[in-house]
Design a protein around this motif. Structure first.
Motif, mmCIF file in Angstrom:
data_model
loop_
_atom_site.group_PDB
_atom_site.id
_atom_site.type_symbol
_atom_site.label_atom_id
_atom_site.label_comp_id
_atom_site.label_asym_id
_atom_site.label_seq_id
_atom_site.Cartn_x
_atom_site.Cartn_y
_atom_site.Cartn_z
ATOM 1 N N GLY A 14 49.287 90.147 17.540
ATOM 2 C CA GLY A 14 50.620 89.684 17.916
ATOM 3 C C GLY A 14 51.060 88.456 17.158
ATOM 4 O O GLY A 14 50.363 87.938 16.279
ATOM 5 N N THR A 15 52.242 87.932 17.519
ATOM 6 C CA THR A 15 52.823 86.788 16.816
ATOM 7 C C THR A 15 52.012 85.513 17.015
ATOM 8 O O THR A 15 51.955 84.676 16.132
ATOM 9 C CB THR A 15 54.264 86.539 17.302
ATOM 10 N N ASN A 16 51.372 85.354 18.162
ATOM 11 C CA ASN A 16 50.595 84.135 18.436
ATOM 12 C C ASN A 16 49.112 84.306 18.146
ATOM 13 O O ASN A 16 48.306 83.493 18.572
ATOM 14 C CB ASN A 16 50.788 83.717 19.908
ATOM 15 N N GLY A 17 48.746 85.388 17.469
ATOM 16 C CA GLY A 17 47.352 85.613 17.101
ATOM 17 C C GLY A 17 46.550 86.349 18.157
ATOM 18 O O GLY A 17 45.342 86.494 18.033
ATOM 19 N N GLU A 18 47.215 86.843 19.221
ATOM 20 C CA GLU A 18 46.480 87.570 20.262
ATOM 21 C C GLU A 18 46.313 89.037 19.869
ATOM 22 O O GLU A 18 47.165 89.606 19.200
ATOM 23 C CB GLU A 18 47.189 87.439 21.632
ATOM 24 N N GLN A 19 45.188 89.611 20.285
ATOM 25 C CA GLN A 19 44.889 91.023 19.988
ATOM 26 C C GLN A 19 45.736 91.907 20.891
ATOM 27 O O GLN A 19 45.718 91.754 22.107
ATOM 28 C CB GLN A 19 43.406 91.308 20.260
ATOM 29 N N LEU A 20 46.465 92.849 20.296
ATOM 30 C CA LEU A 20 47.242 93.811 21.089
ATOM 31 C C LEU A 20 46.572 95.178 21.119
ATOM 32 O O LEU A 20 47.092 96.103 21.719
ATOM 33 C CB LEU A 20 48.674 93.924 20.536
ATOM 34 N N GLY A 21 45.430 95.301 20.439
ATOM 35 C CA GLY A 21 44.650 96.533 20.478
ATOM 36 C C GLY A 21 44.989 97.516 19.382
ATOM 37 O O GLY A 21 45.791 97.256 18.494
ATOM 38 N N ILE A 22 44.378 98.726 19.492
ATOM 39 C CA ILE A 22 44.584 99.778 18.495
ATOM 40 C C ILE A 22 45.711 100.681 18.981
ATOM 41 O O ILE A 22 45.723 101.116 20.142
ATOM 42 C CB ILE A 22 43.283 100.586 18.306
ATOM 43 N N MET A 23 46.670 100.946 18.091
ATOM 44 C CA MET A 23 47.810 101.815 18.432
ATOM 45 C C MET A 23 48.322 102.492 17.172
ATOM 46 O O MET A 23 47.876 102.186 16.078
ATOM 47 C CB MET A 23 48.916 100.986 19.104
ATOM 48 N N SER A 24 49.253 103.422 17.359
ATOM 49 C CA SER A 24 49.813 104.126 16.201
ATOM 50 C C SER A 24 50.678 103.141 15.399
ATOM 51 O O SER A 24 51.218 102.187 15.947
ATOM 52 C CB SER A 24 50.658 105.323 16.654
ATOM 53 N N SER A 25 50.816 103.411 14.110
ATOM 54 C CA SER A 25 51.587 102.505 13.263
ATOM 55 C C SER A 25 53.068 102.509 13.644
ATOM 56 O O SER A 25 53.747 101.490 13.521
ATOM 57 C CB SER A 25 51.406 102.856 11.789
ATOM 58 N N ARG A 26 53.577 103.647 14.159
ATOM 59 C CA ARG A 26 54.975 103.704 14.607
ATOM 60 C C ARG A 26 55.213 102.774 15.791
ATOM 61 O O ARG A 26 56.199 102.049 15.837
ATOM 62 C CB ARG A 26 55.336 105.142 15.022
ATOM 63 N N GLU A 27 54.266 102.810 16.736
ATOM 64 C CA GLU A 27 54.356 101.953 17.921
ATOM 65 C C GLU A 27 54.305 100.468 17.513
ATOM 66 O O GLU A 27 55.078 99.653 18.016
ATOM 67 C CB GLU A 27 53.201 102.281 18.878
ATOM 68 N N ALA A 28 53.423 100.155 16.590
ATOM 69 C CA ALA A 28 53.285 98.778 16.113
ATOM 70 C C ALA A 28 54.564 98.327 15.415
ATOM 71 O O ALA A 28 55.032 97.203 15.624
ATOM 72 C CB ALA A 28 52.105 98.677 15.160
ATOM 73 N N TYR A 29 55.149 99.232 14.616
ATOM 74 C CA TYR A 29 56.388 98.904 13.917
ATOM 75 C C TYR A 29 57.530 98.680 14.907
ATOM 76 O O TYR A 29 58.346 97.782 14.739
ATOM 77 C CB TYR A 29 56.732 100.026 12.924
#
Length: 163
Positions: A14-29
């Protein structure tokens, strides 16, 4: 970055360096668009690749600044050359030694070249002692990095600062 990321899954930070986990690249985008920032692939070789939600322009600026800072701290070592002739007089040799001493104390390397002209080539081995004496005189502040070697019509050696 952004749509150019073709991987199925990515590990998102994430923006503050926190882990948001593994997800699809579309979801991340999509998450990056919601935050009005860019999705940038940080570690493309990892399994799965690591992406981060950041302002890409700011990221590039920071990288350039770090690079510039690293360049500032780098020290370039120049190779200065001192030329001698086989029939050099003692005072001339001392002058050349002082010049070499000054170069070495500034952190540069010194290439000492003994140039042979005409019939001097017949007495190459008799002149080697000049380079040996030169190295011995400067042995308190320097070491011989490259031993005296005959290359064509000149014999040269390289002296570097003692560590």
């Amino acid at each position: 970055m952004n749509e150019q990321i073709r991987d199925k899954e990515v590990r998102l930070i994430g923006t503050n360096g926190e882990q948001l986990g593994i997800m699809s690249s579309r979801e991340a985008y999509r998450l990056a668009q919601e935050a009005e920032l860019d999705l940038v692939k940080i570690a493309p070789t990892a399994k799965p690749p690591v992406c981060k939600i950041i302002d890409y322009g700011k990221y590039r600026y920071e990288l350039a600044r770090k690079e510039k800072e690293a360049k500032k701290k780098q020290k370039t070592v120049e190779v200065k050359e001192v030329r001698l002739s086989p029939n050099i007089e003692t005072n001339d040799l001392n002058t050349k030694m002082n010049a070499a001493r000054k170069f070495i104390s500034k952190g540069n390397k010194v290439k000492v070249t003994l140039r042979f002209r005409g019939r001097e080539m017949a007495h190459v081995q008799n002149s080697r002692h000049i380079l040996d004496d030169f190295a011995k005189e400067l042995s308190d502040i320097s070491t011989v990095e490259k031993a005296p070697k005959l290359e064509g019509r000149s014999m040269s050696m390289v002296l570097a600062e003692k560590r």
